[in-house]
Design a protein around this motif. Structure first.
Motif, PDB file in Angstrom:
ATOM      1  N   LEU A 195       7.668  -3.675  -5.749  1.00  0.00           N
ATOM      2  CA  LEU A 195       8.436  -3.285  -4.565  1.00  0.00           C
ATOM      3  C   LEU A 195       7.917  -1.944  -4.078  1.00  0.00           C
ATOM      4  N   THR A 196       7.705  -1.824  -2.755  1.00  0.00           N
ATOM      5  CA  THR A 196       7.001  -0.641  -2.237  1.00  0.00           C
ATOM      6  C   THR A 196       7.902   0.492  -1.758  1.00  0.00           C
ATOM      7  N   LYS A 197       9.201   0.247  -1.530  1.00  0.00           N
ATOM      8  CA  LYS A 197      10.112   1.293  -1.067  1.00  0.00           C
ATOM      9  C   LYS A 197      11.382   1.294  -1.908  1.00  0.00           C
ATOM     10  N   ILE A 205       0.479  -1.235   4.998  1.00  0.00           N
ATOM     11  CA  ILE A 205      -0.337  -1.585   3.843  1.00  0.00           C
ATOM     12  C   ILE A 205      -0.428  -3.101   3.669  1.00  0.00           C
ATOM     13  N   GLY A 206       0.464  -3.860   4.340  1.00  0.00           N
ATOM     14  CA  GLY A 206       0.486  -5.316   4.191  1.00  0.00           C
ATOM     15  C   GLY A 206      -0.862  -5.985   4.402  1.00  0.00           C
ATOM     16  N   PRO A 207      -1.553  -5.732   5.515  1.00  0.00           N
ATOM     17  CA  PRO A 207      -2.855  -6.380   5.721  1.00  0.00           C
ATOM     18  C   PRO A 207      -3.886  -6.005   4.665  1.00  0.00           C
ATOM     19  N   GLU A 208      -3.811  -4.766   4.151  1.00  0.00           N
ATOM     20  CA  GLU A 208      -4.735  -4.374   3.091  1.00  0.00           C
ATOM     21  C   GLU A 208      -4.449  -5.158   1.816  1.00  0.00           C
ATOM     22  N   MET A 209      -3.178  -5.340   1.521  1.00  0.00           N
ATOM     23  CA  MET A 209      -2.808  -6.144   0.356  1.00  0.00           C
ATOM     24  C   MET A 209      -3.280  -7.593   0.526  1.00  0.00           C
ATOM     25  N   ALA A 210      -3.181  -8.108   1.743  1.00  0.00           N
ATOM     26  CA  ALA A 210      -3.542  -9.508   1.994  1.00  0.00           C
ATOM     27  C   ALA A 210      -5.040  -9.762   1.849  1.00  0.00           C
ATOM     28  N   LYS A 211      -5.845  -8.737   1.901  1.00  0.00           N
ATOM     29  CA  LYS A 211      -7.279  -8.892   1.695  1.00  0.00           C
ATOM     30  C   LYS A 211      -7.609  -9.139   0.222  1.00  0.00           C
ATOM     31  N   ARG A 212      -6.648  -8.851  -0.651  1.00  0.00           N
ATOM     32  CA  ARG A 212      -6.877  -8.991  -2.085  1.00  0.00           C
ATOM     33  C   ARG A 212      -6.505 -10.411  -2.535  1.00  0.00           C
ATOM     34  N   ASP A 223      -1.170  -2.716 -12.117  1.00  0.00           N
ATOM     35  CA  ASP A 223      -1.245  -1.257 -12.212  1.00  0.00           C
ATOM     36  C   ASP A 223      -2.181  -0.685 -11.150  1.00  0.00           C
ATOM     37  N   GLU A 224      -3.293  -1.350 -10.932  1.00  0.00           N
ATOM     38  CA  GLU A 224      -4.233  -0.894  -9.893  1.00  0.00           C
ATOM     39  C   GLU A 224      -3.593  -0.948  -8.510  1.00  0.00           C
ATOM     40  N   ILE A 225      -2.835  -2.011  -8.266  1.00  0.00           N
ATOM     41  CA  ILE A 225      -2.180  -2.153  -6.952  1.00  0.00           C
ATOM     42  C   ILE A 225      -1.111  -1.085  -6.761  1.00  0.00           C
ATOM     43  N   VAL A 226      -0.320  -0.805  -7.792  1.00  0.00           N
ATOM     44  CA  VAL A 226       0.675   0.269  -7.685  1.00  0.00           C
ATOM     45  C   VAL A 226      -0.014   1.588  -7.369  1.00  0.00           C
ATOM     46  N   ALA A 227      -1.135   1.879  -8.013  1.00  0.00           N
ATOM     47  CA  ALA A 227      -1.878   3.111  -7.733  1.00  0.00           C
ATOM     48  C   ALA A 227      -2.377   3.130  -6.292  1.00  0.00           C
ATOM     49  N   GLN A 228      -2.833   1.983  -5.793  1.00  0.00           N
ATOM     50  CA  GLN A 228      -3.284   1.903  -4.402  1.00  0.00           C
ATOM     51  C   GLN A 228      -2.131   2.171  -3.441  1.00  0.00           C
ATOM     52  N   LEU A 229      -0.955   1.644  -3.744  1.00  0.00           N
ATOM     53  CA  LEU A 229       0.218   1.866  -2.904  1.00  0.00           C
ATOM     54  C   LEU A 229       0.625   3.337  -2.911  1.00  0.00           C
ATOM     55  N   HIS A 230       0.596   3.972  -4.072  1.00  0.00           N
ATOM     56  CA  HIS A 230       0.911   5.398  -4.149  1.00  0.00           C
ATOM     57  C   HIS A 230      -0.068   6.200  -3.298  1.00  0.00           C
ATOM     58  N   ALA A 231      -1.354   5.878  -3.382  1.00  0.00           N
ATOM     59  CA  ALA A 231      -2.374   6.591  -2.608  1.00  0.00           C
ATOM     60  C   ALA A 231      -2.202   6.382  -1.119  1.00  0.00           C
ATOM     61  N   ALA A 232      -1.561   5.262  -0.735  1.00  0.00           N
ATOM     62  CA  ALA A 232      -1.328   4.959   0.688  1.00  0.00           C
ATOM     63  C   ALA A 232      -0.054   5.614   1.220  1.00  0.00           C
ATOM     64  N   LEU A 257       3.105   5.624  -0.454  1.00  0.00           N
ATOM     65  CA  LEU A 257       4.320   4.915  -0.867  1.00  0.00           C
ATOM     66  C   LEU A 257       4.643   5.313  -2.310  1.00  0.00           C
ATOM     67  N   PRO A 258       5.183   6.523  -2.514  1.00  0.00           N
ATOM     68  CA  PRO A 258       5.343   7.061  -3.865  1.00  0.00           C
ATOM     69  C   PRO A 258       6.347   6.323  -4.729  1.00  0.00           C
ATOM     70  N   LEU A 259       7.278   5.557  -4.115  1.00  0.00           N
ATOM     71  CA  LEU A 259       8.278   4.839  -4.889  1.00  0.00           C
ATOM     72  C   LEU A 259       7.838   3.428  -5.271  1.00  0.00           C
ATOM     73  N   ALA A 260       6.641   3.031  -4.858  1.00  0.00           N
ATOM     74  CA  ALA A 260       6.145   1.685  -5.205  1.00  0.00           C
ATOM     75  C   ALA A 260       6.158   1.511  -6.717  1.00  0.00           C
ATOM     76  N   THR A 261       6.766   0.410  -7.180  1.00  0.00           N
ATOM     77  CA  THR A 261       7.035   0.233  -8.603  1.00  0.00           C
ATOM     78  C   THR A 261       6.944  -1.241  -8.990  1.00  0.00           C
ATOM     79  N   ARG A 262       6.488  -1.473 -10.202  1.00  0.00           N
ATOM     80  CA  ARG A 262       6.518  -2.813 -10.772  1.00  0.00           C
ATOM     81  C   ARG A 262       7.951  -3.093 -11.247  1.00  0.00           C
ATOM     82  N   ILE A 263       8.578  -4.165 -10.718  1.00  0.00           N
ATOM     83  CA  ILE A 263      10.011  -4.368 -10.954  1.00  0.00           C
ATOM     84  C   ILE A 263      10.342  -5.653 -11.714  1.00  0.00           C
TER      85      ILE A 263
END
Length: 347
Positions: free
Chosen positions: A175-177, A211-218, A317-326, A328-334
């Motif tokens: 979850l990103t927010k 960040i949605g379109p960037e995530m969709a490229k993965r 973990d890599e995706i959470v780090a990417q979200l933080h760098a974008a 979204l500091p509260l992005a978390t694996r839930i």
């Protein structure tokens, strides 16, 4: 002295808390014709996804959505900014990039001065400019309560379309927010949220989910949806039903706005939170000792909430780090996605 009424006093509800209860919506849509007569309509109403998607050719899909609601803040420009951010999010949640918007406006013109309405429109235009799109037109009516939102058109490559129904067993959920927007809005209605709290809520609700379109490229991001009026449980259930799988959510891992737990425990909850639970509670298993106020965090209607991602576990973990760098500091694996009957287990 400003003698204009508070925006929130002009509406019986606010933000995505205005949405019809999930059970009511399902009843209204029951029996609607299946869209399979239109094979190029890749996403219609079948899985309660975030937007409609129509394939033009092998490479291009058009994404179309509309979203509008009544104010949940008193500042008119902030209302416009939040409503626009929320509407554009549906395109991002499909993996698309918005290209233009149309304004949807209903205002009680006998109760609101023109300058206040202009501020709402300007707030919406501001967020559209940030998203890189024009407000190319729209429609307005005289209405008993203030309503504002957008119809948004976007594009995506067919290979980058992300539905809410394509989660896979074993996936990790991100979850990103932070949750708690509805709880904060209930406190605003009662004059119980200070300026810092309002600023925190507005900052979250006006952060574009670009960040949605960037995530969709993965390829390791399998499904995306955004969390709005039905809460994390309601939109999680849409994902679970679509995939025919079960979500396991760790309530202790859920990211929250700073005062969300405190305010929920103090009783600041929306009517929509209670309607949400009544609509889908029989599909959710909760810990026996879970306090009611913590349950309200799970059903709290989010206005312009975050993205819920279902991703390959080795990439989480890599995706959470990417979200933080974008930003979204509260992005978390839930939680996780598991085999089993469609539904949610909260631990």
């Amino acid at each position: 002295m400003n003698e204009h009424p508070r925006l929130t006093s002009l509406a019986h509800g606010g933000g995505c808390g205005c949405k019809l209860a999930p059970s009511v919506l399902r009843e209204l849509l029951a029996g609607q014709p299946v869209a399979q007569a239109f094979p190029q309509l890749l996403v219609g109403t079948e899985t309660s996804d975030d937007a409609a998607v129509y394939q033009i050719d092998d490479n291009t899909c058009v994404i179309a959505t509309t979203d509008f609601f009544m104010p949940m803040v008193d500042d008119p420009r902030d209302f416009g900014r939040i409503a626009a951010t929320n509407a554009i999010s549906d395109v991002y949640a499909m993996g698309g990039r918005p290209i233009m918007a149309l304004a949807v406006l209903g205002m009680p013109i006998d109760k609101m001065p023109p300058e206040q309405i202009r501020e709402i429109l300007e707030g919406g235009r501001e967020k559209c400019l940030e998203a890189g799109i024009p407000v190319a037109g729209g429609h307005s009516i005289d209405a008993p309560e203030p309503i504002y939102g957008l119809a948004v058109i976007g594009l995506c490559h067919a290979s980058e379309l992300r539905r809410n129904a394509d989660a896979r067993s074993g996936d990790a959920l991100i979850l990103t927010k932070g949750l708690g927007v509805g709880i904060y809005s209930a406190a605003i209605k009662k004059g119980a949220l200070d300026a810092d709290g309002i600023a925190e809520m507005v900052a979250s609700a006006t952060t574009l989910n670009k960040i949605g379109p960037e995530m969709a490229k993965r390829a390791d991001v399998h499904a995306i949806t955004d969390v709005t009026g039905f809460g994390i449980l309601g939109h999680g259930l849409e994902l679970a039903r679509g995939a025919g799988l079960r979500l396991r959510l760790d309530q202790a891992a859920l990211p929250l706005l700073t005062r969300a737990a405190e305010l929920a425990e103090a009783g600041f909850v929306t009517g929509a939170s209670k309607r949400n639970w009544a609509a889908y509670g029989d599909e959710v298993t909760l810990p026996e000792d879970l306090p009611e106020w913590r349950r309200h965090l799970l059903t709290d209607p989010q206005t312009s909430g975050g993205l819920l991602l279902s991703v390959a576990p080795e990439a989480a973990d890599e995706i959470v780090a990417q979200l933080h760098a974008a930003g979204l500091p509260l992005a978390t694996r839930i939680g996780t996605v598991e085999a089993g009957p469609a539904g949610i287990t909260v631990i």
